[in-house]
Design an enzyme around this catalytic site. Structure first.
Site, PDB file in Angstrom:
ATOM      1  N   CYS A 138      -8.772 -30.911  27.628  1.00  0.00           N
ATOM      2  CA  CYS A 138      -9.196 -29.530  27.877  1.00  0.00           C
ATOM      3  C   CYS A 138      -8.305 -28.514  27.165  1.00  0.00           C
ATOM      4  CB  CYS A 138      -9.165 -29.220  29.374  1.00  0.00           C
ATOM      5  SG  CYS A 138     -10.376 -30.106  30.354  1.00  0.00           S
ATOM      6  N   HIS A 193     -21.716 -34.845  19.380  1.00  0.00           N
ATOM      7  CA  HIS A 193     -22.510 -35.557  20.379  1.00  0.00           C
ATOM      8  C   HIS A 193     -23.762 -34.749  20.697  1.00  0.00           C
ATOM      9  CE1 HIS A 193     -20.931 -32.702  23.295  1.00  0.00           C
ATOM     10  NE2 HIS A 193     -19.692 -33.109  23.081  1.00  0.00           N
ATOM     11  N   LYS A 204     -23.273 -38.173  33.247  1.00  0.00           N
ATOM     12  CA  LYS A 204     -22.730 -37.552  32.058  1.00  0.00           C
ATOM     13  C   LYS A 204     -22.464 -38.636  31.014  1.00  0.00           C
ATOM     14  CE  LYS A 204     -18.960 -34.675  30.321  1.00  0.00           C
ATOM     15  NZ  LYS A 204     -17.675 -34.043  30.612  1.00  0.00           N
ATOM     16  N   HIS A 217     -12.522 -34.421  32.289  1.00  0.00           N
ATOM     17  CA  HIS A 217     -12.339 -35.675  31.545  1.00  0.00           C
ATOM     18  C   HIS A 217     -11.983 -36.869  32.438  1.00  0.00           C
ATOM     19  CE1 HIS A 217     -11.790 -32.544  28.459  1.00  0.00           C
ATOM     20  NE2 HIS A 217     -12.376 -33.412  27.678  1.00  0.00           N
ATOM     21  N   HIS A 248     -23.513 -31.027  21.542  1.00  0.00           N
ATOM     22  CA  HIS A 248     -23.375 -30.119  20.399  1.00  0.00           C
ATOM     23  C   HIS A 248     -24.749 -29.799  19.806  1.00  0.00           C
ATOM     24  CE1 HIS A 248     -19.189 -32.006  20.080  1.00  0.00           C
ATOM     25  NE2 HIS A 248     -18.973 -30.729  20.299  1.00  0.00           N
ATOM     26  N   CYS A 278      -3.881 -31.087  30.705  1.00  0.00           N
ATOM     27  CA  CYS A 278      -4.902 -32.001  30.196  1.00  0.00           C
ATOM     28  C   CYS A 278      -5.074 -31.761  28.705  1.00  0.00           C
ATOM     29  CB  CYS A 278      -6.244 -31.780  30.907  1.00  0.00           C
ATOM     30  SG  CYS A 278      -7.609 -32.722  30.170  1.00  0.00           S
ATOM     31  N   CYS A 323      -8.262 -34.683  35.953  1.00  0.00           N
ATOM     32  CA  CYS A 323      -8.954 -33.523  35.369  1.00  0.00           C
ATOM     33  C   CYS A 323     -10.436 -33.601  35.730  1.00  0.00           C
ATOM     34  CB  CYS A 323      -8.769 -33.525  33.850  1.00  0.00           C
ATOM     35  SG  CYS A 323      -9.982 -32.512  32.976  1.00  0.00           S
ATOM     36  N   LYS A 352     -18.365 -42.731  26.582  1.00  0.00           N
ATOM     37  CA  LYS A 352     -18.228 -44.015  25.888  1.00  0.00           C
ATOM     38  C   LYS A 352     -17.928 -45.137  26.873  1.00  0.00           C
ATOM     39  CE  LYS A 352     -16.700 -42.033  21.493  1.00  0.00           C
ATOM     40  NZ  LYS A 352     -15.580 -41.892  20.529  1.00  0.00           N
TER      41      LYS A 352
END
Length: 514
Positions: free
Chosen positions: A131, A19, A299, A148, A22, A128, A145, A302
């Site tokens: 993570c 993504h 953030k 996420h 990265h 999680c 979490c 999807k």
């Protein structure tokens, strides 16, 4: 070894496509990599793929692949995008590499075990999968979490644990004294605050049955496989020989810099140094923690429909346009926003109308007024009275060096574009087109064109760590051979242009986006 510089980026999970975060991290790492190579350092730049663990196993089941097939698929995709981004890793170490990774992980485990820092116990906690981490109830946000935003699973099992609590005081002293330097300061303070709350031992293995035997077996206990953090973090050392080539490892370790995202900073500023201290190994010198790429302040996710595919961007606009936006518009140590509208605005203003237009303007004047060649001119840096623009350029070089070393790349680029605007003003002040009409101004005209070509050369050198493709295109147009080398020496940037050398015009560097 004083002349070495070892830099790593985080080791991404390869359970899906890369993504934009990265891409940001790889680009940040590559700027540091290129800068220190240009300073004559012997640089090693490493990354890898985190391939063991529950996330990989679950993703492989969803796609109907084996964990190895899934890891192969997405590792290839990551490496392709790295290549398209013009990021040059020296090493990409895979977590499934049982020849050059596994031996080093086992070696580190055995050293920590021998020192009494690994033990086995039963445990029940909130876990999680995203993570790969157990959470305390108080760390959750609305029972979810914080990273996420999903409810963790309740897991009860017997695992091996690492005695993190043993290293609490040592970690405090290490970070407070900046022996392990953390950028930015606010992340350093957050790390210290977390340590002062009291560190608890953490799980470093999982039952082999739960992970379908996917992972590195625990030495002496085939019923367990190593937990992802103990495994993946060690890639930073196995990338340079740990466990199979100790001479190479000793040459480059400790790492000069780990580049990571803020979502995993505790593992790099607390867990990793504690593991190394347990094994009595040298610690990394610095950790740079960058923020997230957001979209309209949110953030990317999807579920929100705001994910931007970096492959589409790279294919459409090329590496340097994407690198420029990420490095300039997203402060290196904070979150920053990416939208297609803002990208287009910045592209046209800074790249097409700014750098691209200046390059075309200078080369066209050289073609028109000095027969398309570098005219005979005096070195603008060795004259008794150097111009305002030359003084500005020398100041910009100091700022570039300072801001790269402090990992403030957006400020370095702002300075470079100030110089670009200054060169435009120099053209308007000197008016070469008017000098060309006056027969007695030939020497002055030649000096102005020489200066402009040299300023353009300086710009190419300045942008090389940030926009390497564009830098080399400009160098090719000016026939600056040193900058066309695979390892250009930045200290040679003020060498004279070759008088009489043919310059090239060609297509615009950055065609405008409509």
């Amino acid at each position: 070894m004083k002349n070495k510089f070892y830099i790593t980026t985080a080791i991404p999970y390869v359970n899906g496509s890369p993504h934009l975060g990265h891409i940001l991290e790889f680009t940040i790492g590559d700027v540091v990599n290129r800068y220190y190579r240009g300073q004559g350092k012997e640089v090693k730049f490493a990354c890898g793929s985190d391939e063991n663990g529950q996330k990989i196993l679950e993703a492989s089941k969803k796609e109907g692949l084996s964990p190895k097939e899934l890891a192969n698929k997405y590792t290839k995709e990551f490496k392709n995008q790295v290549q398209n981004l013009n990021v040059n890793f020296d090493v990409w170490r895979r977590g499934s590499d049982n020849k050059k990774h596994w031996p080093g992980v086992v070696k580190l485990w055995k050293m920590a075990f021998k020192n009494g820092d690994i033990y086995k116990k039963k445990y029940k906690g909130l876990y999680c999968v995203g993570c790969e981490q157990f959470y305390k109830e108080k760390e959750l946000i609305d029972g979810k979490c914080p990273e996420h935003l999903k409810k963790p699973e309740i897991i009860e099992e017997e695992n091996y644990f690492f005695r993190l609590s043993k290293y609490q005081d040592k970690l405090l002293g290490l970070i407070e004294s900046d022996k392990l330097k953390i950028y930015p300061e606010k992340r350093k303070n957050e790390t210290l605050g977390f340590i002062r709350q009291g560190l608890e031992d953490f799980s470093i293995s999982r039952p082999k049955s739960r992970l379908s035997n996917w992972g590195i077996p625990v030495p002496g206990d085939e019923s367990q496989v190593m937990y992802v953090w103990f495994d993946a973090l060690t890639i930073y050392m196995t990338s340079i020989g740990w466990g199979y080539d100790q001479k190479e490892w000793k040459k480059y370790w400790p790492a000069n810099l780990h580049v990571i995202g803020k979502g995993i900073y505790r593992f790099h500023t607390i867990y990793w140094p504690a593991m190394l201290m347990s094994a009595k190994l040298p610690l990394p010198k610095e950790v740079l923690i960058h923020g997230y790429v957001t979209s309209n302040g949110q953030k990317m996710a999807k579920s929100l429909g705001n994910v931007i595919n970096p492959k589409d961007l790279l294919d459409k606009y090329g590496a340097d346009a994407i690198r420029y936006y990420l490095l300039k518009e997203i402060p290196t140590q904070n979150d920053g926003d990416f939208t297609k509208e803002r990208f287009k605005e910045i592209y046209n203003a800074d790249l097409a109308n700014g750098l691209g237009n200046l390059t075309s303007r200078i080369l066209t004047m050289a073609e028109k007024f000095t027969d398309g060649k570098v005219p005979n001119g005096k070195n603008p840096y060795k004259q008794k009275r150097i111009s305002v623009i030359v003084k500005k350029e020398l100041e910009i070089w100091k700022e570039i060096n300072k801001n790269i070393k402090e990992y403030k790349f957006h400020l370095a680029l702002i300075g470079i574009w100030e110089f670009i605007h200054g060169v435009d003003k120099y053209i308007d002040q000197e008016k070469p087109w008017e000098l060309a009409k006056q027969g007695n101004k030939k020497e002055h005209l030649n000096q102005v064109i020489y200066n402009l070509l040299d300023f353009l050369q300086q710009t190419a050198w300045m942008i090389w760590p940030f926009l390497p493709n564009t830098s080399k295109k400009i160098a090719g147009k000016l026939n600056v051979k040193e900058l066309l080398n695979s390892k250009p020496d930045i200290k040679k940037s003020h060498e004279r242009l070759v008088v009489g050398s043919k310059i090239k015009t060609g297509k615009p560097l950055f065609p405008r986006l409509e």
